[in-house]
Design an enzyme around this catalytic site. Structure first.
Site, PDB file in Angstrom:
ATOM      1  N   HIS A 170       2.701  -6.077  -0.299  1.00  0.00           N
ATOM      2  CA  HIS A 170       3.814  -6.860   0.256  1.00  0.00           C
ATOM      3  C   HIS A 170       3.383  -7.497   1.566  1.00  0.00           C
ATOM      4  CE1 HIS A 170       7.732  -7.935   1.826  1.00  0.00           C
ATOM      5  NE2 HIS A 170       8.301  -7.587   0.695  1.00  0.00           N
TER       6      HIS A 170
ATOM      7  N   ARG B 187      11.912 -13.835   5.252  1.00  0.00           N
ATOM      8  CA  ARG B 187      11.339 -15.156   4.992  1.00  0.00           C
ATOM      9  C   ARG B 187      12.277 -15.993   4.139  1.00  0.00           C
ATOM     10  NH1 ARG B 187       6.786 -13.889   1.911  1.00  0.00           N
ATOM     11  NH2 ARG B 187       7.533 -11.744   1.922  1.00  0.00           N
TER      12      ARG B 187
END
Lengths: 245, 614
Positions: free
Chosen positions: B257, B273
């Site tokens: 990740h 994000r």
């Protein structure tokens, strides 16, 4: 030179007939960003592999690692040693059945609670997989989530004066759970139904208002407001039913 | 010996396991879930961001439908997934989200009117329609054409798990927590249940069941640093691989990740994000838009993690005592958004890093996060090799994720697959007649008792379990990380073979009485090393790059030779290496292999002839 930290840890293995409850000390050198998660795992791996404690997510999300840290219930995973003195005493949470050392059985306690407060949506509607979802205002969803955030770590119960005296007291975590369903428009239970669950000394009227629950809650749940809100609500429900008779 | 009978035994009480148990219970069958921890502490609770389902309610999700979701999922998998399974998943997901709403999940809802959102650090306008007021809302996640991720603040996993566990309590699904399954009871053809160790007393118990389900989540803890909870140690997989007949699928497909925090490796959600956060380097400059002009910070996780590692290798990382890292910047999202929709991120940053993300940058780097591989099942969730054995959720290789899963697709998988597989289990039970053979049960119990006695008495040796575990973790970190090479993997396999020999000689230092944690670790170390070997040998054999599996010596995706799924068996207990077999990645192609639209790489097409490759 980093600090040398002394940890006084409660030890008892109920499954070992030779074990008696006692305190045991371990010394570790402090490292950068050290948490009690790092400390306890290092003690287990380097000094005593039989040491029992519970961690799971180690990120303050799952609620596994509640324990009494220098006299105060809290989550061990997000407790940093730099915020603690040189000598640190760790005890298991009270109220819950001891499994061994710092590990307690919160699972059975909470599972019983779900049955007591019937912590699920009570509705007469059936789910229709072909239909659009029922609408809800986003502000309502946020209000429900605010009360749904409890991680059931047990700190509020361990810090509660009533819970220490009454084994059947639901605790702030239990009463808050009722509050979560009470505001949810999908739950068809009436205030009278909720009164049956918490309108007594096992529930909201058992609270002595000491409010250590709010002080120790690692998720900063609005427990004081919840207890006040439900106390008023249940008081009014009691009065209404009194006048109806 | 206490023996407990149930129609369905679910090993694991996270979202996938409990969701499957609900289907069985609603069909009138008894169900028991075993769990290492109280069910609500299962690692599902730590999933923050959300669940992908093509609701199409919000402005940026307009025009979304299961077809688009399906296409995103296949591209995300780098064509490694089973397309029939991905299709079933995408079709079912919106219905499951509504089911969860009916059960009580407080989904974020659409608020009509004009608003703004951030993308790549820039502010844009959007307007939500009045007619969609109060319907389930979605946020943006990586690798998707539309805003599709349904969420509850950034505590989606927590909220859904509490809801599902409430439904279990209502339906009388029993959860036996602090109970660890240590082996499956089987005769090589049929699975009859499991031998479990009680983590309150240390005693063994027998669970007999017509259907047994492995739903124990991922196995990230075989790596040294991972976002996974400490319970994600592969315990369920080990019981399956120890049967010798149940294969693990695609163990080499491991997701890193992009935003694990440094240090401590705790995850901060992709929602950071998705909601407009950006990645910055040592000069506090963005870089993802240079590598991925189209998707930028929101390319798929394998691609972003790869570019981040590349950027650090270019000397653009930020130096720290914990190694180089990059920055995640969410400051521009503002206090209200950060303490509301990203509240858990705020708490993690403040309490674990001492960083205030409203005003400061968050130190992040790619960190082990998810296992696409696992117990190989067919599309009904039935495990290969044993009748009566099922697997679901991250523990399984069902296989909708192929070589890279999209953010928000795994949390959705838990409940969607749980529902689908749960129904199949109920169908299986309708006609199932199982004869339990007491000698098979007794033999398995005796074997486990002896195994426990042997490690306590140090019969095979006195190797320290924690040191062996560290050796295994370090070998994987070194050789089977984001970028892989033949040399690195060969060294990894060699080290792991040595580690396997050591694992077989582990003996306890403590007395092993009661709920002894050293004994728990010792009972699974050999199996963990076997899994590490399946992973690294699979990665060594796979001479191509696909999704999260990046071979620097074979940078092309090779659809001619490797449009396949690895099946890893551990045929005999005393073998030193896994046995690998391969099957087609998918029987049915709705979308033929092509370009993903991000993470550009060379592709060796399926119809290329071997000699043309040169």
């Amino acid at each position: 030179m980093a600090r040398l930290l002394k940890f006084n840890i409660f030890r008892y293995n109920p499954q070992d007939p030779e074990s008696t409850p006692h305190m045991e000390s371990f010394v570790l050198e402090e490292t950068d960003s050290m948490t009690l998660f790092i400390v306890l795992n290092r003690i287990r791996e380097e000094q005593d592999p039989s040491l029992q404690f519970d961690f799971c997510c180690r990120a303050g999300i799952c609620g596994s690692c509640g324990m009494v840290i220098n006299g105060r219930p809290g989550l061990a995973c997000h407790t940093k040693t730099k915020d603690l003195p040189d000598e640190i005493t760790l005890l298991p949470l009270p109220v819950y059945q001891l499994v061994g050392d710092l590990s307690v059985d919160t699972g059975s306690w909470f599972r019983e609670l779900y049955d007591t407060v019937e912590s699920w949506i009570h509705t007469s509607k059936a789910f229709d997989p072909t239909a659009q979802e029922e609408r809800m205002e986003d502000s309502m969803a946020e209000a429900i989530y605010e009360l749904d955030r409890c991680i059931e770590c047990g700190c509020c119960v361990a810090a509660c004066g009533t819970a220490r005296m009454r084994p059947d007291f639901l605790g702030a975590a239990g009463i808050n759970k009722v509050g979560r369903f009470l505001i949810d428009p999908r739950d068809e239970r009436t205030e009278r139904d909720y009164f049956e669950i918490i309108g007594n000394d096992m529930g909201i009227f058992g609270c002595m208002g000491l409010l250590a629950c709010e002080d120790v809650c690692p998720k900063h749940m609005p427990l004081q407001n919840q207890l006040g809100f439900l106390r008023r609500k249940m008081g009014i429900t009691a009065l209404k039913s009194f006048f109806k008779k | 010996m206490q023996t407990i009978y149930t129609d369905v035994l679910v090993v694991g009480a996270g979202l996938a396991g409990e969701r499957a148990a609900i289907e069985a219970a609603e069909a009138g069958f008894s169900a028991i879930c075993l769990s290492l921890v109280p069910s609500r502490r299962s690692h599902s609770s730590a999933a923050m961001g959300g669940m992908q389902a093509a609701m199409g309610n919000c402005a940026k999700g307009e025009g979304d439908c299961p077809d688009v979701h399906f296409a995103d999922t296949v591209k995300g998998s780098d064509w490694g997934c089973d397309q029939e399974v991905a299709r079933m998943f995408a079709d079912r997901a919106p219905i499951e989200m509504r089911q969860l709403a009916y059960w009580g999940v407080p989904w974020g809802r659409v608020v009509p009117g004009k608003g703004t959102y951030y993308k790549g650090g820039k502010l844009y306008d959007k307007e939500e329609k009045e007619e969609n007021r109060g319907l389930i809302n979605s946020r943006d996640f990586g690798g998707t054409a539309k805003w599709r991720t349904c969420y509850v603040s950034d505590g989606t996993g927590h909220s859904v798990l509490y809801t599902i566990d409430n439904v279990c309590a209502k339906l009388g699904v029993e959860v036996h927590d602090k109970t660890e399954s240590i082996s499956l009871i089987h005769d090589g053809v049929t699975c009859f249940g499991a031998v479990a160790r009680c983590l309150r007393t240390g005693e063994l118990r027998v669970y007999l069941a017509k259907a047994t389900v492995i739903a124990t989540g991922g196995f990230g803890r075989i790596y040294p640093g991972t976002t996974n909870a400490v319970i994600c140690d592969g315990g369920g997989h080990i019981t399956a691989l120890n049967t010798g007949v149940v294969p693990m699928g695609n163990m080499e497909a491991v997701q890193f990740h992009p935003t694990g925090i440094v240090p401590t490796e705790i995850l901060v959600t992709e929602g950071c994000r998705g909601d407009g956060g950006t990645l910055l380097d040592v000069n506090e400059e963005r870089f993802m838009h240079v590598y991925e002009p189209e998707k930028q910070e929101l390319a798929s996780r394998d691609v972003v993690a790869r570019w981040m590692t590349h950027h650090i290798r270019q000397g653009k990382g930020v130096k720290s005592p914990y190694g180089d890292h990059l920055w995640l910047d969410i400051r521009h999202l503002g206090e209200k958004h950060i303490t509301g929709k990203l509240r858990e991120v705020y708490e993690i940053c403040t309490s674990f890093l001492g960083v205030d993300p409203i005003h400061q940058l968050i130190p992040v780097r790619p960190t082990h996060h998810y296992s696409m591989g696992g117990v190989r099942t067919n599309k009904d969730g039935k495990a290969y090799g044993l009748s009566g054995l099922f697997s679901v959720g991250e523990a399984s290789c069902w296989d909708m994720h192929g070589f890279n899963r999209l953010g928000g697709n795994s949390l959705a998988e838990t409940v969607v697959a749980g529902g689908i597989v749960g129904k199949k289990i109920a169908e299986f039970l309708q006609g199932a007649e199982v004869t339990f053979n007491s000698s098979v049960i007794d033999a398995e119990v005796k074997k486990q008792q002896e195994r426990i006695q042997n490690v306590i008495s140090c019969k095979a040796g006195t190797e320290n379990v924690f040191k062996v575990r560290t050796a295994m973790q370090d070998a994987l970190f070194k050789g089977a990380n984001i970028f892989r090479t033949k040399e690195g993997l060969e060294e990894c396999v060699a080290t792991l073979q040595d580690t396997l020999a050591r694992a077989r000689k582990v003996g306890l230092k403590s007395n092993g009485k009661g709920v002894n944690p050293e004994l728990s670790a010792a009972l699974k170390i050999e199996g963990q090393v076997k899994m590490a070997l399946m992973l690294s040998v699979g990665a060594l054999n796979r001479t191509e790059s696909r999704g999260s599996h990046n071979r620097e010596d074979y940078p092309a995706r090779n659809d001619r030779d490797w449009l396949t799924r690895t099946l890893a068996y551990w045929k005999n207990e005393n073998d030193d290496m896994p046995t690998l077999a391969y099957e087609a990645a998918t029987e049915i192609f709705h979308i033929p292999p092509g370009d993903r639209g991000y993470g550009k790489s060379e592709i060796i097409k399926a119809d290329t002839k071997a000699e043309e490759k040169g």
